[in-house]
Design an enzyme around this catalytic site. Structure first.
Site, short mmCIF file in Angstrom:
data_model
loop_
_atom_site.label_atom_id
_atom_site.label_comp_id
_atom_site.label_asym_id
_atom_site.label_seq_id
_atom_site.Cartn_x
_atom_site.Cartn_y
_atom_site.Cartn_z
N ASP A 145 0.05 -1.22 -4.40
CA ASP A 145 0.83 0.21 -4.77
C ASP A 145 2.13 -0.26 -5.51
OD1 ASP A 145 -0.96 1.81 -3.70
OD2 ASP A 145 -0.39 1.83 -1.59
N ASP A 179 -4.10 6.66 -7.42
CA ASP A 179 -3.85 7.68 -6.52
C ASP A 179 -3.51 9.03 -7.52
OD1 ASP A 179 -4.07 5.97 -4.38
OD2 ASP A 179 -2.21 5.37 -4.23
#
Length: 209
Positions: A145, A179
């Site tokens: 991330d 995402d």
């Protein structure tokens, strides 16, 4: 059956197949952009450098509002399931989602009623899901991330909010391009159903008149 009727039948069979295959481009784009961006982050930004100011490896994009960092996630969104044993996490967050994605692709190809927007949305969602699954299978440290955004916690605190929930957050949980594909395409998928409901409602009203 005449040659003309055969050609007409073949054309009808080919058209739906083209409609189903073309949106798969979005799945490929989602996977490639996600994996390329993650590879660049892993190569250029030290892991967890956001928590060590001496590293200085935070890339501001829009000042403090949007920046690139490097963290790993062994759970799902908002780190849910982080405390589960490794074997359970592997089953729940790797193999189970893989089975679901395969089933959705099967339904995608068998269904002939999805609209164009729904097909593109589904392919975007599945591409994003596969992007993160690649990390879960091939990156032992967890999903990469790196997109770090400011949130409105300070604003709500100035308004008098004193709780500890989502309105107290000063930064949104770090995420990645996969995402983003899942969230944006998921929203479009929901909107597509709303559009169909509105159309059906208008059609029913016109028929009643």
């Amino acid at each position: 059956m005449t040659n003309n009727s055969k050609k007409t039948t073949e054309k009808k069979l080919k058209q739906p197949l083209k409609m189903k295959l073309f949106p798969l481009i979005l799945s490929v784009v989602a996977i490639l952009t996600d994996q390329i961006s993650k590879a660049l982050v892993v190569k250029n930004i030290p892991l967890y450098s956001i928590y060590d100011p001496e590293e200085g490896a935070v890339i501001p994009v829009l000042g403090n509002f949007l920046r690139f960092i490097h963290v790993r996630n062994n759970a799902v969104a908002f780190s849910l399931g982080h405390s589960l044993p490794q074997d359970i996490r592997t089953i729940l967050f790797s193999f189970a989602p893989l089975v679901v994605i395969i089933l959705v692709y099967v339904i995608y190809f068998r269904n002939n009623e999805f609209t164009k927007l729904q097909r593109w949305s589904i392919c975007g969602i599945l591409g994003g899901g596969l992007g993160n699954l690649i990390d879960r299978f091939f990156r032992p440290a967890g999903v990469v991330d790196f997109i770090d955004c400011a949130f409105w916690g300070d604003f709500f605190k100035r308004l008098g909010y004193k709780g500890n929930g989502i309105l107290s957050w000063t930064r949104w949980p770090t995420y990645n391009i996969a995402d983003s594909f899942v969230v944006v395409c998921g929203a479009l998928f929901i909107i597509s159903f709303i559009i169909l409901l509105v159309k059906d409602s208008k059609k029913n009203k016109s028929e009643e008149k």
